[in-house]
Write an enzyme that holds these catalytic residues in place. Structure first.
Site, short mmCIF file in Angstrom:
data_model
loop_
_atom_site.label_atom_id
_atom_site.label_comp_id
_atom_site.label_asym_id
_atom_site.label_seq_id
_atom_site.Cartn_x
_atom_site.Cartn_y
_atom_site.Cartn_z
CB ALA A 66 -0.89 -0.03 1.23
N GLY A 111 0.75 -4.98 0.82
CA GLY A 111 -0.42 -5.08 -0.07
C GLY A 111 -0.10 -5.77 -1.38
CD GLU A 114 -2.11 -7.52 2.82
OE1 GLU A 114 -1.77 -6.39 2.41
OE2 GLU A 114 -2.69 -7.70 3.90
CD GLU A 134 1.70 -5.35 5.77
OE1 GLU A 134 2.55 -6.24 6.02
OE2 GLU A 134 0.98 -5.38 4.76
N1 DAK Z 1 4.57 3.35 -0.81
C1 DAK Z 1 4.94 4.53 -1.36
N2 DAK Z 1 6.05 4.71 -2.05
C2 DAK Z 1 6.88 3.67 -2.20
C3 DAK Z 1 6.58 2.40 -1.66
C4 DAK Z 1 5.36 2.25 -0.93
N3 DAK Z 1 4.95 1.08 -0.42
N4 DAK Z 1 7.59 1.56 -1.96
C5 DAK Z 1 8.48 2.28 -2.67
N5 DAK Z 1 8.06 3.55 -2.81
C6 DAK Z 1 8.73 4.64 -3.50
C7 DAK Z 1 9.93 5.13 -2.68
O1 DAK Z 1 9.50 6.03 -1.68
C8 DAK Z 1 10.77 5.81 -3.74
O2 DAK Z 1 10.19 7.08 -4.01
P1 DAK Z 1 11.16 8.37 -4.31
O3 DAK Z 1 12.03 8.50 -3.13
O4 DAK Z 1 11.92 7.97 -5.57
O5 DAK Z 1 10.18 9.48 -4.51
C9 DAK Z 1 10.53 4.93 -4.98
O6 DAK Z 1 9.31 4.19 -4.71
C10 DAK Z 1 11.65 3.93 -5.18
O7 DAK Z 1 11.83 3.24 -3.97
P2 DAK Z 1 13.29 3.03 -3.32
O8 DAK Z 1 14.19 4.18 -3.63
O9 DAK Z 1 13.07 2.71 -1.87
O10 DAK Z 1 13.79 1.75 -4.13
P3 DAK Z 1 14.73 0.56 -3.61
O11 DAK Z 1 15.00 -0.27 -4.82
O12 DAK Z 1 15.90 1.09 -2.84
O13 DAK Z 1 13.83 -0.26 -2.58
C11 DAK Z 1 11.80 -1.40 -1.82
C12 DAK Z 1 12.65 -0.91 -3.03
C13 DAK Z 1 10.49 -1.93 -2.38
C14 DAK Z 1 12.54 -2.51 -1.09
C15 DAK Z 1 11.59 -0.19 -0.86
O14 DAK Z 1 11.08 0.92 -1.60
C16 DAK Z 1 10.63 -0.51 0.24
O15 DAK Z 1 10.97 -1.10 1.25
N6 DAK Z 1 9.37 -0.04 0.09
C17 DAK Z 1 8.36 -0.17 1.10
C18 DAK Z 1 7.86 -1.60 1.16
C19 DAK Z 1 6.84 -1.77 2.24
O16 DAK Z 1 7.09 -1.55 3.44
N7 DAK Z 1 5.66 -2.16 1.81
C20 DAK Z 1 4.56 -2.40 2.68
C21 DAK Z 1 3.72 -1.19 2.70
S1 DAK Z 1 2.56 -1.29 4.00
C22 DAK Z 1 -4.36 -1.22 6.25
C23 DAK Z 1 -4.42 -1.06 4.89
C24 DAK Z 1 -3.38 -1.45 4.12
C25 DAK Z 1 -2.24 -1.98 4.69
C26 DAK Z 1 -2.21 -2.13 6.04
C27 DAK Z 1 -3.24 -1.77 6.83
N8 DAK Z 1 -5.46 -0.81 7.04
C28 DAK Z 1 -6.19 0.29 6.69
C29 DAK Z 1 -5.72 -1.53 8.28
C30 DAK Z 1 -1.15 -2.31 3.86
C31 DAK Z 1 0.09 -1.96 4.24
C32 DAK Z 1 1.23 -2.07 3.35
O17 DAK Z 1 1.21 -2.60 2.28
#
Ligand code: DAK
Length: 260
Positions: A66, A111, A114, A134
């Site tokens: 997400a 997400g 998921e 998360e």
């Molecule tokens: N959201 C927003 N932007 C993201 C992103 C994300 N999930 N993942 C990557 N980006 C963006 C980065 O911020 C960066 O943007 P700029 O700085 O260039 O503007 C760009 O994509 C490139 O990312 P990186 O520079 O970080 O690239 P790397 O190759 O170094 O790393 C990575 C890639 C995928 C390993 C890293 O970006 C990363 O760790 N991303 C976050 C992954 C993550 O934590 N995903 C889980 C998200 S939480 C709920 C509803 C929904 C959910 C939960 C609860 N409720 C309402 C109860 C769901 C939650 C999730 O999915």
């Protein structure tokens, strides 16, 4: 609806839905979820489409979760609404009458994992990475991860992944049964289309009834599940496909299914 965050392509009986937000690693915000909902509804209702493939644009990311920037300042009520929208869209994908295959071409985190899990099965590129990060963000998974991961890989492995937020590679995802096959990145879509072709060569009503029976049966006790299977089996005998399939076998020729 004009799409800005996804691309929907049609190739004969196949539809391929690309999540397409390269600037955010294909992360899901509200608009993207609404576009996916619209596209999946259209695919489900289009009689010309018989199978859906979901993948990510580019070669780095399926869906990196997400959208964290979108979620950062949500109120509790807005977060609840966002979670409910994601859950609804993913249930819609799970309930599409036609087969849905995830072609996981890179990061499938949060997400993204998921989204892959609500598809019927997953084929991964060797560079794919899976995880539910998360708890590292101080939240729980919100799009079904706490429920579908244990059902797919068993409660012990699911809880380890949920509690540690560990990210696993494609080979480990294959080992624990999260994906069915791992291929080289350039082979991913050709391989998924090959599998799709094998499915499409069969009786599509029988394929869809198999999907419905498997999905419904997994949510209920074994006796009710067997009754669901018996109903599906019986229904096949009211179709042209059953007559053609069995006749073709006995005549030692390839079946020409028309799914009626
Ligand atoms: N959201 C927003 N932007 C993201 C992103 C994300 N999930 N993942 C990557 N980006 C963006 C980065 O911020 C960066 O943007 P700029 O700085 O260039 O503007 C760009 O994509 C490139 O990312 P990186 O520079 O970080 O690239 P790397 O190759 O170094 O790393 C990575 C890639 C995928 C390993 C890293 O970006 C990363 O760790 N991303 C976050 C992954 C993550 O934590 N995903 C889980 C998200 S939480 C709920 C509803 C929904 C959910 C939960 C609860 N409720 C309402 C109860 C769901 C939650 C999730 O999915």
């Amino acid at each position: 609806m004009a799409y800005e965050n996804i691309i929907l392509e049609r190739e004969e009986k196949l539809a391929v839905l690309y999540i397409n937000r390269p600037k955010a690693m294909n992360a899901l915000n509200k608009d993207t979820l609404l576009e996916i909902k619209d596209a999946v509804t259209a695919v489900n209702e289009d009689p010309a489409v018989e199978l859906l493939i979901i993948t990510g644009s580019g070669d780095k990311s399926f869906v990196a979760g997400a959208d964290i920037a979108f979620m950062q300042n949500l109120s509790a009520m807005e977060a609840r609404e966002f979670g409910a929208l994601g859950q609804k869209v993913f249930r819609l994908i799970e309930a599409v009458e036609k087969p849905v295959i995830a072609a996981v071409n890179g990061f499938a985190l949060g997400g993204g994992c998921e989204l892959a899990m609500c598809c019927d099965f997953r084929i991964a590129a060797s560079n794919a990475k899976f995880g539910q990060p998360e708890v590292g963000l101080g939240i729980t998974p919100g799009f079904g991860g706490t429920q579908r991961l244990p059902r797919l890989v068993g409660p012990g492995m699911a809880k380890q992944l949920l509690y540690t937020a560990d990210v696993i590679n494609a080979d480990e995802a294959f080992r624990i049964g999260l994906v069915n096959k791992v291929v080289q990145p350039e082979e991913l879509l050709p391989e998924v289309k090959k599998i799709a072709g094998r499915i499409l060569s069969k009786g599509q009503l029988a394929v869809r009834l198999s999907k419905a029976a498997a999905n419904e049966g997994m949510q209920t006790d074994i006796d009710r599940a067997m009754s669901i299977e018996a109903d599906a089996f019986g229904l096949c005998f009211a179709t042209q496909d059953q007559k053609e399939g069995m006749t073709a076998f006995l005549e030692k020729r390839k079946a020409n299914f028309i799914s009626k």
